[in-house]
Each structure stands twice: as structure tokens, then as C-alpha cells.
Motif scaffolding. Structure first.
Motif, PDB file in Angstrom:
ATOM      1  N   MET A 169       3.650   0.868  -4.864  1.00 27.92           N
ATOM      2  CA  MET A 169       3.806   0.832  -3.403  1.00 27.92           C
ATOM      3  C   MET A 169       2.436   0.900  -2.739  1.00 27.92           C
ATOM      4  SD  MET A 169       7.207   3.134  -2.625  1.00 27.92           S
ATOM      5  CE  MET A 169       6.653   4.655  -3.388  1.00 27.92           C
ATOM      6  N   LEU A 170       2.347   0.342  -1.547  1.00 24.49           N
ATOM      7  CA  LEU A 170       1.104   0.441  -0.799  1.00 24.49           C
ATOM      8  C   LEU A 170       0.947   1.888  -0.347  1.00 24.49           C
ATOM      9  CD1 LEU A 170      -1.311  -1.041   0.484  1.00 24.49           C
ATOM     10  CD2 LEU A 170       0.104  -1.402   2.515  1.00 24.49           C
ATOM     11  N   PRO A 171      -0.108   2.610  -0.829  1.00 21.94           N
ATOM     12  CA  PRO A 171      -0.255   4.028  -0.497  1.00 21.94           C
ATOM     13  C   PRO A 171      -0.293   4.263   1.019  1.00 21.94           C
ATOM     14  CG  PRO A 171      -1.739   3.427  -2.274  1.00 21.94           C
ATOM     15  CD  PRO A 171      -1.165   2.137  -1.761  1.00 21.94           C
ATOM     16  N   LEU A 172       0.358   5.332   1.441  1.00 21.04           N
ATOM     17  CA  LEU A 172       0.393   5.653   2.869  1.00 21.04           C
ATOM     18  C   LEU A 172      -0.984   6.046   3.393  1.00 21.04           C
ATOM     19  CD1 LEU A 172       3.726   7.711   3.022  1.00 21.04           C
ATOM     20  CD2 LEU A 172       3.371   5.290   3.556  1.00 21.04           C
ATOM     21  N   THR A 173      -1.864   6.403   2.494  1.00 17.09           N
ATOM     22  CA  THR A 173      -3.211   6.814   2.903  1.00 17.09           C
ATOM     23  C   THR A 173      -4.123   5.633   3.224  1.00 17.09           C
ATOM     24  OG1 THR A 173      -3.805   6.914   0.555  1.00 17.09           O
ATOM     25  CG2 THR A 173      -3.129   8.973   1.618  1.00 17.09           C
ATOM     26  N   GLU A 174      -3.732   4.434   2.800  1.00 17.77           N
ATOM     27  CA  GLU A 174      -4.591   3.261   2.996  1.00 17.77           C
ATOM     28  C   GLU A 174      -4.270   2.587   4.331  1.00 17.77           C
ATOM     29  OE1 GLU A 174      -4.821   0.677  -0.392  1.00 17.77           O
ATOM     30  OE2 GLU A 174      -5.075   2.349  -1.793  1.00 17.77           O
ATOM     31  N   ILE A 175      -4.600   3.278   5.400  1.00 20.64           N
ATOM     32  CA  ILE A 175      -4.287   2.814   6.755  1.00 20.64           C
ATOM     33  C   ILE A 175      -4.949   1.466   7.057  1.00 20.64           C
ATOM     34  CG2 ILE A 175      -4.314   3.411   9.203  1.00 20.64           C
ATOM     35  CD1 ILE A 175      -2.644   5.274   7.469  1.00 20.64           C
ATOM     36  N   SER A 176      -6.139   1.267   6.511  1.00 16.31           N
ATOM     37  CA  SER A 176      -6.860   0.024   6.779  1.00 16.31           C
ATOM     38  C   SER A 176      -6.107  -1.189   6.258  1.00 16.31           C
ATOM     39  CB  SER A 176      -8.268   0.081   6.161  1.00 16.31           C
ATOM     40  OG  SER A 176      -8.187   0.234   4.753  1.00 16.31           O
ATOM     41  N   GLU A 177      -5.345  -1.006   5.201  1.00 19.13           N
ATOM     42  CA  GLU A 177      -4.541  -2.109   4.663  1.00 19.13           C
ATOM     43  C   GLU A 177      -3.228  -2.252   5.433  1.00 19.13           C
ATOM     44  OE1 GLU A 177      -5.469  -4.387   2.562  1.00 19.13           O
ATOM     45  OE2 GLU A 177      -7.403  -3.428   2.185  1.00 19.13           O
ATOM     46  N   TRP A 178      -2.636  -1.132   5.808  1.00 17.47           N
ATOM     47  CA  TRP A 178      -1.397  -1.180   6.586  1.00 17.47           C
ATOM     48  C   TRP A 178      -1.615  -1.903   7.915  1.00 17.47           C
ATOM     49  CZ3 TRP A 178       3.649   0.245   5.608  1.00 17.47           C
ATOM     50  CH2 TRP A 178       3.884   0.930   4.417  1.00 17.47           C
ATOM     51  N   GLU A 179      -2.731  -1.648   8.550  1.00 17.93           N
ATOM     52  CA  GLU A 179      -2.951  -2.248   9.864  1.00 17.93           C
ATOM     53  C   GLU A 179      -3.175  -3.759   9.792  1.00 17.93           C
ATOM     54  OE1 GLU A 179      -6.275  -0.335  11.633  1.00 17.93           O
ATOM     55  OE2 GLU A 179      -7.761  -1.125  10.218  1.00 17.93           O
ATOM     56  N   LYS A 180      -3.431  -4.271   8.603  1.00 18.80           N
ATOM     57  CA  LYS A 180      -3.576  -5.719   8.421  1.00 18.80           C
ATOM     58  C   LYS A 180      -2.222  -6.425   8.307  1.00 18.80           C
ATOM     59  CE  LYS A 180      -7.978  -5.218   5.904  1.00 18.80           C
ATOM     60  NZ  LYS A 180      -8.614  -5.385   4.575  1.00 18.80           N
ATOM     61  N   LEU A 181      -1.179  -5.658   8.068  1.00 23.92           N
ATOM     62  CA  LEU A 181       0.147  -6.231   7.897  1.00 23.92           C
ATOM     63  C   LEU A 181       0.787  -6.546   9.249  1.00 23.92           C
ATOM     64  CD1 LEU A 181       1.481  -3.840   5.106  1.00 23.92           C
ATOM     65  CD2 LEU A 181       0.747  -6.218   4.812  1.00 23.92           C
ATOM     66  N   LYS A 182       1.319  -7.733   9.386  1.00 21.54           N
ATOM     67  CA  LYS A 182       1.933  -8.143  10.642  1.00 21.54           C
ATOM     68  C   LYS A 182       3.246  -7.387  10.869  1.00 21.54           C
ATOM     69  CE  LYS A 182       0.059 -12.844  10.873  1.00 21.54           C
ATOM     70  NZ  LYS A 182       0.398 -14.288  10.899  1.00 21.54           N
ATOM     71  N   SER A 183       3.469  -7.033  12.136  1.00 16.47           N
ATOM     72  CA  SER A 183       4.719  -6.395  12.539  1.00 16.47           C
ATOM     73  C   SER A 183       5.120  -6.970  13.893  1.00 16.47           C
ATOM     74  CB  SER A 183       4.547  -4.875  12.635  1.00 16.47           C
ATOM     75  OG  SER A 183       3.585  -4.537  13.618  1.00 16.47           O
ATOM     76  N   ALA A 184       6.275  -6.574  14.383  1.00 20.85           N
ATOM     77  CA  ALA A 184       6.770  -7.142  15.640  1.00 20.85           C
ATOM     78  C   ALA A 184       5.863  -6.811  16.810  1.00 20.85           C
ATOM     79  CB  ALA A 184       8.185  -6.643  15.918  1.00 20.85           C
ATOM     80  N   PHE A 185       5.309  -5.587  16.814  1.00 21.51           N
ATOM     81  CA  PHE A 185       4.534  -5.137  17.974  1.00 21.51           C
ATOM     82  C   PHE A 185       3.107  -4.732  17.597  1.00 21.51           C
ATOM     83  CE2 PHE A 185       9.047  -4.116  18.788  1.00 21.51           C
ATOM     84  CZ  PHE A 185       9.251  -4.971  19.860  1.00 21.51           C
ATOM     85  N   ASN A 186       2.614  -5.249  16.466  1.00 23.41           N
ATOM     86  CA  ASN A 186       1.236  -4.979  16.031  1.00 23.41           C
ATOM     87  C   ASN A 186       0.933  -3.480  15.961  1.00 23.41           C
ATOM     88  OD1 ASN A 186       0.509  -7.780  15.868  1.00 23.41           O
ATOM     89  ND2 ASN A 186       0.392  -7.811  18.104  1.00 23.41           N
ATOM     90  N   ASN A 187       1.870  -2.749  15.385  1.00 23.10           N
ATOM     91  CA  ASN A 187       1.692  -1.298  15.286  1.00 23.10           C
ATOM     92  C   ASN A 187       1.853  -0.800  13.856  1.00 23.10           C
ATOM     93  OD1 ASN A 187       4.406  -1.788  15.059  1.00 23.10           O
ATOM     94  ND2 ASN A 187       5.033  -0.480  16.776  1.00 23.10           N
ATOM     95  N   SER A 188       1.510  -1.632  12.895  1.00 24.99           N
ATOM     96  CA  SER A 188       1.723  -1.284  11.485  1.00 24.99           C
ATOM     97  C   SER A 188       0.953  -0.044  11.054  1.00 24.99           C
ATOM     98  CB  SER A 188       1.328  -2.468  10.594  1.00 24.99           C
ATOM     99  OG  SER A 188       2.169  -3.572  10.826  1.00 24.99           O
ATOM    100  N   GLU A 189      -0.188   0.195  11.690  1.00 23.26           N
ATOM    101  CA  GLU A 189      -0.993   1.354  11.296  1.00 23.26           C
ATOM    102  C   GLU A 189      -0.298   2.680  11.608  1.00 23.26           C
ATOM    103  OE1 GLU A 189      -1.881   0.606  15.549  1.00 23.26           O
ATOM    104  OE2 GLU A 189      -1.670  -0.645  13.754  1.00 23.26           O
ATOM    105  N   GLU A 190       0.715   2.649  12.459  1.00 31.26           N
ATOM    106  CA  GLU A 190       1.437   3.869  12.799  1.00 31.26           C
ATOM    107  C   GLU A 190       2.526   4.206  11.785  1.00 31.26           C
ATOM    108  OE1 GLU A 190       2.956   3.677  16.796  1.00 31.26           O
ATOM    109  OE2 GLU A 190       1.228   2.524  17.500  1.00 31.26           O
ATOM    110  N   ILE A 191       2.905   3.237  10.989  1.00 32.23           N
ATOM    111  CA  ILE A 191       4.064   3.409  10.114  1.00 32.23           C
ATOM    112  C   ILE A 191       3.848   4.443   9.002  1.00 32.23           C
ATOM    113  CG2 ILE A 191       5.561   2.205   8.466  1.00 32.23           C
ATOM    114  CD1 ILE A 191       5.370  -0.241  10.315  1.00 32.23           C
ATOM    115  N   PRO A 192       2.679   4.497   8.334  1.00 32.69           N
ATOM    116  CA  PRO A 192       2.515   5.512   7.291  1.00 32.69           C
ATOM    117  C   PRO A 192       2.760   6.937   7.782  1.00 32.69           C
ATOM    118  CG  PRO A 192       0.792   3.866   7.104  1.00 32.69           C
ATOM    119  CD  PRO A 192       1.516   3.570   8.383  1.00 32.69           C
ATOM    120  N   GLU A 193       2.264   7.248   8.954  1.00 31.52           N
ATOM    121  CA  GLU A 193       2.477   8.595   9.495  1.00 31.52           C
ATOM    122  C   GLU A 193       3.960   8.844   9.787  1.00 31.52           C
ATOM    123  OE1 GLU A 193       1.059  11.465  13.232  1.00 31.52           O
ATOM    124  OE2 GLU A 193       0.141   9.482  12.940  1.00 31.52           O
ATOM    125  N   LEU A 194       4.629   7.828  10.291  1.00 32.30           N
ATOM    126  CA  LEU A 194       6.058   7.967  10.590  1.00 32.30           C
ATOM    127  C   LEU A 194       6.874   8.149   9.308  1.00 32.30           C
ATOM    128  CD1 LEU A 194       6.459   5.208  13.339  1.00 32.30           C
ATOM    129  CD2 LEU A 194       6.503   7.686  13.675  1.00 32.30           C
TER     130      LEU A 194
END
Length: 273
Positions: free
Chosen positions: A1-26
């Protein structure tokens, strides 16, 4: 799985509202609280929107499945199963995932991790669903219908899950005549489907065409999965899960009607839009 700690990679992932970097914390917060409202927020506002899938959908999915496996909270387990799998009711398999992730800005090695984790988690769904079948019997008709959708998703029967999801209200269905291509409305009148050339809500004075229901003896109900046995599979689980709103309608959905435009008889289910 993509580690929740790798925020820099999460934020590169497309989402509906460009808020992917918030998902690991949630997700981390959800793993601590098992809060159903938070789960609904994540599934409907962050990793999916109006049934569209995004790059981040595939990265978050394994975490939600992991929480379903870990929790002892049966309500959280069922609700998370229903909401998470509803997202995939019109999912067309690995080819769709590959297309969505094709031009991702995320590290290619991380994309491989995301895909592998997603496939591994998806393969667990059928096993996860089995004990939930007993819990869903205590639920209302709405949840039972959505559990049926989730079962179809788990078993990769997209032609079934997509129809059940698109017409979840069970009031009307739309199909196309395979001969002339015209769109027809199938209207639910007291659990009997009838055909109209136009939507009867807007066109009151028009001819009604009958739908001839299919028949299937209970001994032929079957949990076996194959394109030729969707009727048997659905009948089996409608009966097992006591989905009363579909007991009669299922026979009409697999029945036949004569096109009001060209007078050609055709089978309904395979021609539902």
C-alpha cells in the motif's frame, strides 16, 4: 500500500477536488475512531464523487478494506463495506484502473504498489462478504439492496451491479430496442414492469406494452457466477437476503417485451441502459 506517511506522493494523485494530501490524515483518524460519518465523508467526498473513480480511489481502497477486516464493530463493518463497494458498482475491471493511473504524476514504482495492493484487497471481498450476509438480514430493504450491489461488485459481475445501482429506486428502468435502437421506458406498476415508448410521467396518454416475465423454479437458483447465469445468481441472493422489493421485479427484468416502435421482441436485461 502507498504509506500514509508519504504525503508528497499522495498529493500527486488526482482526486475530485484536488485534496488528496488530506486523505492520509483522515484515514489515520478513521483507523483510531471507526467513525461512520467520517467514513462516509471519505468515500463520498474525497476518494470518489458522483460515482467517478480517481487515482486516489485505488490508493485509499486497501486501507478501507483493512479497517473492515480489523474492526469488531459490526455496524462500521457493514456500512463501510456498502459505501466503499458502491463506488465500484460500475467498475469495469483492471483495464479501467490502468487507464485512470496511466498518466499519473506519482512515482511509477508507487503506482505499481498501488495497483498490487488494490488487486490484493479486491480479491478479499468475496471472503469478507460471507459473514456479513447474516448481519444484513437484520437491515432494512435499502441496505439489503445495496448489499446485493456490493455482492455483485465483489464477484466482479459489473453488468449486474451497474444495473442495480443505476436503478436503485426500482421505480423505472430504461432500455434500448436492439433492432431499431429506440429508447423505451419500463415502468414499475405494483411490482409489474410495463413498457412505454415515452416516460409516462411526462406523456400521460399513450399505449402500454406488456412485459412477459421469465420464470425460474427455486431449485434452479444458484450462487454460481457466469454471464449466462445472472438471473439464477440474482434470484438466489434475492431469496437468501430477503430482498422483497426485487422478488417479483427480477422475473420481469429477465423477461421479454415487444418494442413499441418496431414491434420486435427482445430480452430486457441485456438491453438495459
Amino acid at each position: 500500500m502507498l504509506p500514509l506517511t508519504e504525503i508528497s506522493e499522495w498529493e500527486k494523485l488526482k482526486s475530485a477536488f484536488n485534496n488528496s494530501e488530506e486523505i492520509p490524515e483522515l484515514i489515520q483518524k478513521l483507523s483510531e475512531t471507526f467513525d461512520i460519518d467520517l467514513m462516509i465523508e471519505i468515500t463520498t467526498e474525497y476518494i470518489s464523487h458522483q460515482m467517478s473513480l480517481y487515482e486516489v480511489t485505488f490508493a485509499a481502497f486497501p486501507y478501507l478494506i483493512e479497517l473492515i477486516e480489523k474492526t469488531e464493530d459490526h455496524e462500521f463493518k457493514i456500512e463501510t463495506f456498502l459505501y466503499t463497494l458502491a463506488i465500484f458498482s460500475e467498475y469495469n475491471g483492471d483495464g479501467e484502473m490502468d487507464f485512470i493511473l496511466l498518466h499519473s504524476k506519482c512515482d511509477p514504482k508507487k503506482i505499481i504498489e498501488i495497483k498490487n495492493a488494490f488487486k490484493h484487497s479486491f480479491d478479499k471481498l468475496k471472503q469478507i462478504a460471507v459473514p456479513l450476509e447474516f448481519d444484513i438480514l437484520k437491515k432494512d430493504e435499502y441496505d439489503k439492496r445495496h448489499f446485493l450491489i456490493a455482492l455483485a461488485v465483489s464477484n466482479r459481475i459489473s453488468e449486474v451491479s451497474s444495473v442495480l445501482w443505476r436503478y436503485s429506486e426500482n421505480e423505472e428502468y430504461v432500455c434500448n430496442c436492439p433492432s431499431c435502437g429506440e429508447s423505451l421506458t419500463l415502468w414499475n406498476e405494483n411490482n409489474i414492469l410495463v413498457q412505454y415508448k415515452e416516460d409516462p410521467v411526462f406523456v400521460k396518454d399513450q399505449k402500454k406494452y406488456p412485459v412477459v416475465p421469465a420464470t425460474l423454479p427455486k431449485k434452479e437458483y444458484s450462487p454460481t457466477i457466469s454471464p449466462e447465469k445472472n438471473y439464477q445468481w440474482l434470484s438466489y441472493y434475492i431469496d437468501k437476503l430477503e430482498v422483497e422489493s426485487l422478488r417479483m421485479i427480477i422475473n420481469y427484468l429477465f423477461g421479454k417485451t415487444i418494442c413499441g416502435y418496431c414491434n420486435t421482441e427482445f430480452e430486457i436485461f441485456e438491453n438495459i441502459e
